[in-house]
Design an enzyme around this catalytic site. Sequence first.
Site, short mmCIF file in Angstrom:
data_model
loop_
_atom_site.label_atom_id
_atom_site.label_comp_id
_atom_site.label_asym_id
_atom_site.label_seq_id
_atom_site.Cartn_x
_atom_site.Cartn_y
_atom_site.Cartn_z
N ASP A 1 26.67 -10.91 -0.15
CA ASP A 1 25.92 -11.45 0.98
C ASP A 1 24.41 -11.21 0.87
OD1 ASP A 1 28.41 -12.11 2.02
OD2 ASP A 1 28.60 -10.15 2.96
N GLU A 2 23.90 -11.24 -0.34
CA GLU A 2 22.46 -11.00 -0.54
C GLU A 2 21.63 -12.25 -0.31
OE1 GLU A 2 24.76 -10.57 -2.91
OE2 GLU A 2 24.81 -8.45 -3.51
N LYS B 1 22.51 -15.12 -2.22
CA LYS B 1 22.57 -15.77 -3.54
C LYS B 1 22.53 -17.29 -3.38
CE LYS B 1 26.53 -13.57 -4.33
NZ LYS B 1 26.61 -12.54 -3.28
N ALA C 1 34.67 -14.81 -1.78
CA ALA C 1 33.25 -15.11 -1.62
C ALA C 1 33.05 -16.07 -0.46
CB ALA C 1 32.72 -15.76 -2.90
N GLY C 2 31.89 -16.00 0.14
CA GLY C 2 31.51 -16.96 1.18
C GLY C 2 30.08 -17.35 0.92
N HIS C 3 29.87 -18.49 0.26
CA HIS C 3 28.52 -18.89 -0.10
C HIS C 3 28.06 -20.02 0.80
CE1 HIS C 3 28.98 -17.03 -4.38
NE2 HIS C 3 29.14 -16.18 -3.40
N GLN D 1 30.20 -11.86 -4.92
CA GLN D 1 30.15 -10.44 -4.54
C GLN D 1 28.81 -9.87 -5.01
OE1 GLN D 1 33.41 -11.45 -6.21
NE2 GLN D 1 33.65 -12.16 -4.13
N ARG E 1 33.82 -10.48 10.13
CA ARG E 1 33.69 -9.08 10.55
C ARG E 1 32.21 -8.73 10.67
NH1 ARG E 1 36.89 -6.11 5.82
NH2 ARG E 1 36.02 -7.89 4.72
N GLY F 1 11.86 -16.72 5.12
CA GLY F 1 12.36 -17.38 6.33
C GLY F 1 13.67 -18.10 6.04
P1 IMO Z 1 30.00 -13.04 -1.54
O1 IMO Z 1 30.17 -13.71 -2.87
C1 IMO Z 1 30.71 -9.41 0.80
C2 IMO Z 1 34.35 -7.07 -0.13
C3 IMO Z 1 35.41 -6.99 0.96
C4 IMO Z 1 36.02 -5.62 0.68
C5 IMO Z 1 35.98 -5.54 -0.85
C6 IMO Z 1 37.31 -5.90 -1.52
O2 IMO Z 1 30.08 -13.95 -0.37
O3 IMO Z 1 28.78 -12.17 -1.51
P2 IMO Z 1 38.57 -8.23 -1.86
O4 IMO Z 1 39.03 -9.28 -0.86
O5 IMO Z 1 37.57 -8.76 -2.83
O6 IMO Z 1 39.71 -7.52 -2.51
O7 IMO Z 1 37.81 -7.12 -0.97
O8 IMO Z 1 34.98 -6.47 -1.26
N1 IMO Z 1 33.92 -8.44 -0.52
C7 IMO Z 1 32.76 -9.02 -0.16
N2 IMO Z 1 31.76 -8.59 0.66
N3 IMO Z 1 30.56 -10.59 0.18
C8 IMO Z 1 31.51 -11.02 -0.69
O9 IMO Z 1 31.34 -12.12 -1.43
C9 IMO Z 1 32.70 -10.24 -0.85
N4 IMO Z 1 33.82 -10.39 -1.58
C10 IMO Z 1 34.55 -9.25 -1.38
O10 IMO Z 1 34.84 -7.06 2.24
O11 IMO Z 1 35.20 -4.59 1.17
MG MG Z 2 28.97 -14.06 1.38
#
Ligand code: IMO
Ligand code: MG
Length: 420
Positions: free
Chosen positions: A13-14, A16, A39-41, A220, A297, A411
């Site tokens: 969640d940086e 990307k 992932a949630g992009h 991630q 969450r 921004g």
């Molecule tokens: P993006 O690509 C933030 C976290 C989960 C959990 C840990 C393991 O959007 O940045 P998993 O379902 O992978 O077995 O969960 O990793 N997690 C993420 N946190 N952004 C993500 O992806 C994540 N993908 C997994 O919350 O702590």
């Molecule tokens: Mg994300």
Amino acid sequence: MGNLAVIGMDWGDEGKGKIIDLLMPRFDIVARYSGGANAGHTVSNGGKDYSLHSLPSGVFEESKRLLIGNGFLLALSAYGDKDGLLQEIERMNRVVSLHGRLYVADGAHVILPHHIEADSQGSGVGSTKRGIGPSAEAKANRTGVRVGDLIGIRDHDDYLALRERILRRYDVKDVLKTLYEQRAFLEKLIDGFGVKIVNASKFLNAAFREGSNVLFEGSQGTMLDIDHGTYPTVTSTNSTAGGIYTGLGIPPKQVDQVIGVAKATESRVGDGPFPTEDSYFNVYREGWNEFGATTRRPRRLGWRDGAQLKYAARLNGVDYIALTCLDRLGDVPDRLKICVGYKIDGRETDEWPTGFRDQTVAKPIYRDLDGWHGQDISSARDFNDLPKAAQNYVRELEKEADCYIGMISVGKERGDIIQV
Ligand code: IMO
Ligand code: MG
């Protein structure tokens, strides 16, 4: 020109997505190499935000080819309330055509219903419940089913062989029915949506030879990497640069440049060490929309950790950092802090501790810096447009990270960015 990787330096969640969006015009192919629908992009188009889980960013540019690599853990269709690739394509097809430009690696492992069920019973790390952990486990214990296995089915014996493989370790019911379904999902992807199944290595090497430029889309972040993150509170794949080579079947020399994405204040969703976590930021959570894109969450929030950034920069060979959300610090009325090291059992260090116990007890050592409260920096397009305090904040962080900050997001809008 050349091939570029965009990799998260924190716990996901940086931002990307924003950086990838900005760089997209230079590339012909966008490839996902690790993770899965955890992932949630967020990608914006026509003033609307879309949350992508399995599809590579770049969906909106019809000239781009998209590749889901063999290192990706793939849910073909929905299970319970969790969408799979089919649903994501159906949703996106209403806006833009994906026909003929989505490629899926034959080596990608398929997430099966029993993996998602096992994950929802609790992973102990607060997972996204997408079946990532259990399917990675199946991959490692050699009971996994790959896209190529399903494609290769010719007769009933082939189904029986795959069933055998799963039952070797797992006591699950209706395996044959599951396999018929998964095969049907794959046929629908291919015949209905024009998805092409390829060998990722062959596909990319041909693309390199034609002179195509590839963007490797990280998911991630470094601190969630199974080897280099805060094990055991990590995901199940290699989100760091190393994952690109195995997750796509390409040699290291094909990655020409690495951009590391890091947020000016940090966040983490799910359990695990986070030394600079500070409830100080809770009042900003709503305004900053710090909720998980996949799970909704509330995200844990904290100060920027420069020592951790140094660790992530080294691990990934980051050429430069893209620092996101710098504008948010203008909301903070007090002096700002960056973490420059840790106190662990009375001992001071400026190195990120690599053991879980030390990561858990590490007390951050902060450097206080002037803030720029109330100043809107979103129209800054040159480094010198930033308030002196913000310039200083960036410079101090660079020093701690021992890495150049080459991009600064100031921004929400697409163009709110400084290229230093
Ligand atoms: P993006 O690509 C933030 C976290 C989960 C959990 C840990 C393991 O959007 O940045 P998993 O379902 O992978 O077995 O969960 O990793 N997690 C993420 N946190 N952004 C993500 O992806 C994540 N993908 C997994 O919350 O702590
Ligand atoms: Mg994300």
